[in-house]
Design a protein around this motif. Sequence first.
Motif, mmCIF file in Angstrom:
data_model
loop_
_atom_site.group_PDB
_atom_site.id
_atom_site.type_symbol
_atom_site.label_atom_id
_atom_site.label_comp_id
_atom_site.label_asym_id
_atom_site.label_seq_id
_atom_site.Cartn_x
_atom_site.Cartn_y
_atom_site.Cartn_z
ATOM 1 N N THR A 1 -45.265 28.033 18.453
ATOM 2 C CA THR A 1 -46.409 28.953 18.432
ATOM 3 C C THR A 1 -47.658 28.151 18.029
ATOM 4 O O THR A 1 -47.539 27.043 17.491
ATOM 5 C CB THR A 1 -46.169 30.097 17.431
ATOM 6 O OG1 THR A 1 -45.890 29.527 16.148
ATOM 7 C CG2 THR A 1 -44.987 30.955 17.857
ATOM 8 N N PRO A 2 -48.854 28.711 18.272
ATOM 9 C CA PRO A 2 -50.083 27.960 17.952
ATOM 10 C C PRO A 2 -50.225 27.669 16.460
ATOM 11 O O PRO A 2 -50.998 26.802 16.073
ATOM 12 C CB PRO A 2 -51.195 28.895 18.426
ATOM 13 C CG PRO A 2 -50.557 29.772 19.454
ATOM 14 C CD PRO A 2 -49.147 29.962 19.000
ATOM 15 N N GLU B 1 -45.459 32.129 28.401
ATOM 16 C CA GLU B 1 -46.295 33.296 28.681
ATOM 17 C C GLU B 1 -46.010 34.427 27.698
ATOM 18 O O GLU B 1 -46.949 35.098 27.217
ATOM 19 C CB GLU B 1 -46.046 33.753 30.130
ATOM 20 C CG GLU B 1 -46.638 35.096 30.528
ATOM 21 C CD GLU B 1 -48.155 35.073 30.675
ATOM 22 O OE1 GLU B 1 -48.775 34.026 30.404
ATOM 23 O OE2 GLU B 1 -48.729 36.124 31.048
ATOM 24 N N ARG C 1 -47.591 33.705 24.371
ATOM 25 C CA ARG C 1 -49.046 33.912 24.448
ATOM 26 C C ARG C 1 -49.407 35.405 24.372
ATOM 27 O O ARG C 1 -50.308 35.805 23.621
ATOM 28 C CB ARG C 1 -49.594 33.323 25.761
ATOM 29 C CG ARG C 1 -51.131 33.358 25.833
ATOM 30 C CD ARG C 1 -51.674 33.119 27.225
ATOM 31 N NE ARG C 1 -51.385 34.195 28.166
ATOM 32 C CZ ARG C 1 -51.972 35.397 28.166
ATOM 33 N NH1 ARG C 1 -52.883 35.696 27.257
ATOM 34 N NH2 ARG C 1 -51.641 36.307 29.058
ATOM 35 N N TRP D 1 -48.821 36.494 20.811
ATOM 36 C CA TRP D 1 -49.808 35.884 19.898
ATOM 37 C C TRP D 1 -51.162 36.578 20.021
ATOM 38 O O TRP D 1 -51.855 36.822 19.034
ATOM 39 C CB TRP D 1 -49.939 34.393 20.216
ATOM 40 C CG TRP D 1 -50.556 33.625 19.095
ATOM 41 C CD1 TRP D 1 -51.858 33.234 18.981
ATOM 42 C CD2 TRP D 1 -49.885 33.168 17.912
ATOM 43 N NE1 TRP D 1 -52.044 32.561 17.804
ATOM 44 C CE2 TRP D 1 -50.850 32.503 17.126
ATOM 45 C CE3 TRP D 1 -48.574 33.253 17.450
ATOM 46 C CZ2 TRP D 1 -50.540 31.925 15.889
ATOM 47 C CZ3 TRP D 1 -48.260 32.677 16.237
ATOM 48 C CH2 TRP D 1 -49.245 32.036 15.459
ATOM 49 N N ASP D 2 -51.514 36.906 21.281
ATOM 50 C CA ASP D 2 -52.798 37.585 21.533
ATOM 51 C C ASP D 2 -52.695 39.097 21.330
ATOM 52 O O ASP D 2 -53.646 39.824 21.620
ATOM 53 C CB ASP D 2 -53.258 37.302 22.976
ATOM 54 C CG ASP D 2 -53.589 35.830 23.177
ATOM 55 O OD1 ASP D 2 -53.690 35.104 22.168
ATOM 56 O OD2 ASP D 2 -53.715 35.415 24.349
#
Lengths: 339, 339
Positions: A130-131, A295, A298, A301-302
């Motif tokens: 993860t980021p 994907e 993401r 996360w968003d």
Amino acid sequence: MRGVILHAPGDVRVEERDDPTIIEPTDAIIRVTATCICGSDLWPYRGVEDVHDAVMGHEYVGVVEEIGADVRTVKVGDFVVGSFWASDNTCEICRSGYQAYCVHRVLMGTLGTQSERARIPLADGTLVATPGMPDDDLVPSLLAASDVLGTGWFAAVAAEAGPGKTVAVVGDGAVGLLGVLAAKQLGAERIIAMSRHADRQALARRFGATDIVEERGAAGVARIKELTGGLGAHSVIEAVGTQESMMQAVHSTRPGGHMGFVGVSHDVALPGDDMFMAGIHLHGGPAPVRRFLPELVRLIWDREIDPGQVFDLTLPLDQAAEGYRAMDERRATKVLLTV
Amino acid sequence: MRGVILHAPGDVRVEERDDPTIIEPTDAIIRVTATCICGSDLWPYRGVEDVHDAVMGHEYVGVVEEIGADVRTVKVGDFVVGSFWASDNTCEICRSGYQAYCVHRVLMGTLGTQSERARIPLADGTLVATPGMPDDDLVPSLLAASDVLGTGWFAAVAAEAGPGKTVAVVGDGAVGLLGVLAAKQLGAERIIAMSRHADRQALARRFGATDIVEERGAAGVARIKELTGGLGAHSVIEAVGTQESMMQAVHSTRPGGHMGFVGVSHDVALPGDDMFMAGIHLHGGPAPVRRFLPELVRLIWDREIDPGQVFDLTLPLDQAAEGYRAMDERRATKVLLTV
């Protein structure tokens, strides 16, 4: 470390296991922060599959503690999500998007992730970092990506859910419900959830279902036909794996339509003449979750999707036995185990 | 007029039948100039399907003699080819390319085209006129387009044969052989024909096969794996319809690959766990020949393909019984009947 052992059908215990160590230079060791119990874990738990004294669990998120000499894309301290199949993500089969069939695949269930630590083979090809460290409320969703979300997503992709399509979903377990979410994300116009449980119907609607059908079997098929001008749905997701559910899905799909099936089949036989006359596209099997993970991570996360809602019971790892009982008795749809 | 009647298994006769007449304003009446015997006609001939006193035949080319008031796209005097399913070609299912499932479909076999004349329902949606009267040598190929070529073509499309693909073909009857031709036309890189008959192997090579595999069943699968780096073929065409041939095709397809099956299934049951673990795309059934007919007629007219080579016995309609015997005894691959 502690980990779940299935001694015999119905007999789940949390016991001391050896800590995992790096065996191959492509391995990573992770500290598992959350894991869960899968619908497929119920097959051995119920004795349908003959399993004794086995480690359990194949879904996991956690923090990398150690990496082998050849690991390049994840590093110590990363928060990672991985698929229930370890895959190199470089072989010809992986490159075609079928990482669940990687020529070097390792089934994570054989290593057992319902435990404090886990060895992840082929770490570069299996894990997605993860980021950063996720907020606590994102953890259930990231964990869902490890299997149930990835599997529901694959089913929706296999069923070619998309704009203009009517999608029917057979099965209201975690995978079926996340098939609804996936179909919605993929742009489906109409999503029919087949469910007779009020709580699951409600979650299906939150995930994007536009219609609910309570009937099953032939009556369920008739209702789907009625809702689709007599033709059947363009796309059907099958997320159960029984003879009845498979045939319900086959006959709910219009000629030329697509059926994605991800329920692990037990004692199913598809009659050749039914399959011939149906004229549908059939695709399924173990989901190549790794194809979708970047994907899915993401989207989570968003905060565009919230698949973690499928967990309706959270227990500490030590109470895994109660988690298995709750799922077996259908008191819970999906149990998260904190570690 | 004269036409073929199957009185009982093994008992085929050419007898007087009533001339067909326009019933619906969308009908056309054609004078059949050539028809043929299909592999699927052998099922009732052999008593596998219980059929008595039935008209036979569903493949045809001929000249339009009369049209109903609503027919717009074909006219009296046109030379036409049609599919074995009559279809309106305008309904939602037809527009999606599945004319074999047209909501108004009529199975031509119920009208019987092994006869001097035939009523073609839904003429506009069923028939395709050639640019003019064909040379005699084009007639077998145009007739092949009516079913066996269209079916082999559909199987190749369903199997996603194309550039860069290795295609395996299970079945060396007319449909399997034309599946080879279709795969070649669609640009397949490598085409493996599974056959143990020298004459059929030779024709397969003429149609584009690059490899021949004589083994069947598990040995056949092992050979396909050996030829494909252990992975299996990208695309597999199944053109037999037995349990062995279906499973041979399933297991010859790589994970994520595509299997197109067009052999009419008899006593086939696909085990759910095999299908689950295989991870293939499966598509098949009665071919929507009409989808491909305009292109097939063009390819034949321009002499780019010569599918008529599958006919290895030509008899006058009156000798239909001998034609059935020759196919039943495997003395002929495909019998053309001149009218």
